[in-house]
Enzyme design. Sequence first.
Site, PDB file in Angstrom:
ATOM      1  N   LYS A  21       0.828  -1.212   0.000  1.00  0.00           N
ATOM      2  CA  LYS A  21       0.000   0.000   0.000  1.00  0.00           C
ATOM      3  C   LYS A  21       0.855   1.251   0.000  1.00  0.00           C
ATOM      4  O   LYS A  21       0.406   2.322  -0.431  1.00  0.00           O
ATOM      5  CB  LYS A  21      -0.974  -0.011   1.184  1.00  0.00           C
ATOM      6  N   ASP A  56      -5.391   0.534   5.688  1.00  0.00           N
ATOM      7  CA  ASP A  56      -4.044   1.094   5.744  1.00  0.00           C
ATOM      8  C   ASP A  56      -3.787   2.017   4.556  1.00  0.00           C
ATOM      9  O   ASP A  56      -3.126   3.058   4.683  1.00  0.00           O
ATOM     10  CB  ASP A  56      -3.023  -0.050   5.770  1.00  0.00           C
TER      11      ASP A  56
END
Length: 341
Positions: free
Chosen positions: A192, A245
């Site tokens: 991410k 996240d």
Amino acid sequence: MANVAVIGAGSWGTAISLVLADNGHDVLLYGREQEHVDEINSSHTNSFYLKDAPLPESIRATTNLKEALDGRSIVFLVVPSSAIRPVSKELNTLLTEPVTIVHAAKGIEPKTHERLSEIIAEEIEPAKRRAIGVLTGPTHAEEVAVRKPTTITIACADLDVADEVQELLTNDQFRVYLNSDVVGAEYGGALKNIIALAAGMTDGLGYGDNAKAALMTRGIVEIARLGVKLGANPASFSGLTGIGDLIVTATSQHSRNWRAGNAIGRGEKLEDVLGNMGMVVEGVRACEAAHSLAKEAGVEMPITEALYNVLFEGKSPHDEVKKLMRRPQKHEMEQVFHFEE
């Protein structure tokens, strides 16, 4: 009350120490910088990393790693991903009894493409570790340190151990969920950062909310595609360790990855950005590793490839965005749910 060592006196290690101390545990925090350790012990602050957060007086700090480990049953390893291997080697020489190791870093080793728990398992003998878990999710240390509500995931193959860690950390401001998918948790946390860097870049380029929303949506698809190919549970990418996240890292100015991408989007050079940050930008290493992993696995990751071209090949961000926009047209749901295709 548990006896806990926290290895790493940066912003996140300090914030985790604060949560543990709030819950009444005996916390010994290890840091390499004597100046920071002295400040924690005398002033109960760590102003270089968390300038607005007074720390519980019960937190003690040391520069002696052997002292930090002595009598501790749980070790939180909170160092940059690049330090996981050397620090694990040090731990292996000093540990005398098996401990639970929980790492809270997010990254992939570029040369070996190994996940961080794999590195820990390689470097610390089985007789010296009870279990290895990963603490990950949408968390900014700055908010945890001032006790703003936060949720996070402890992922461990041994759910009994995960349950123990959950009990250690959970309180009115800090809620911990369990997950047995260590592979998905680690890939979600590492990959991410690539999309967060790219999101910062779109903001720096002035592309607006439409572009950023598209980038984040298509970004989670491609990192999930790679993660699942490498053994992750696809559900992990729709939870705290994936989309959660990503949201916090791609939308907040607390995020080093967003700030670095934003600066690059505004025309700054990568080496200058990294030099000015003064702290680790994990997305750069993750992009390099994921680019190589995707090639090996035969997984299409167009956003990652575009970012790689900007960071490492000197390509223009504007030109790479144009290339993304002119890719072959397709059905939106293609390869979203059918990851094996």
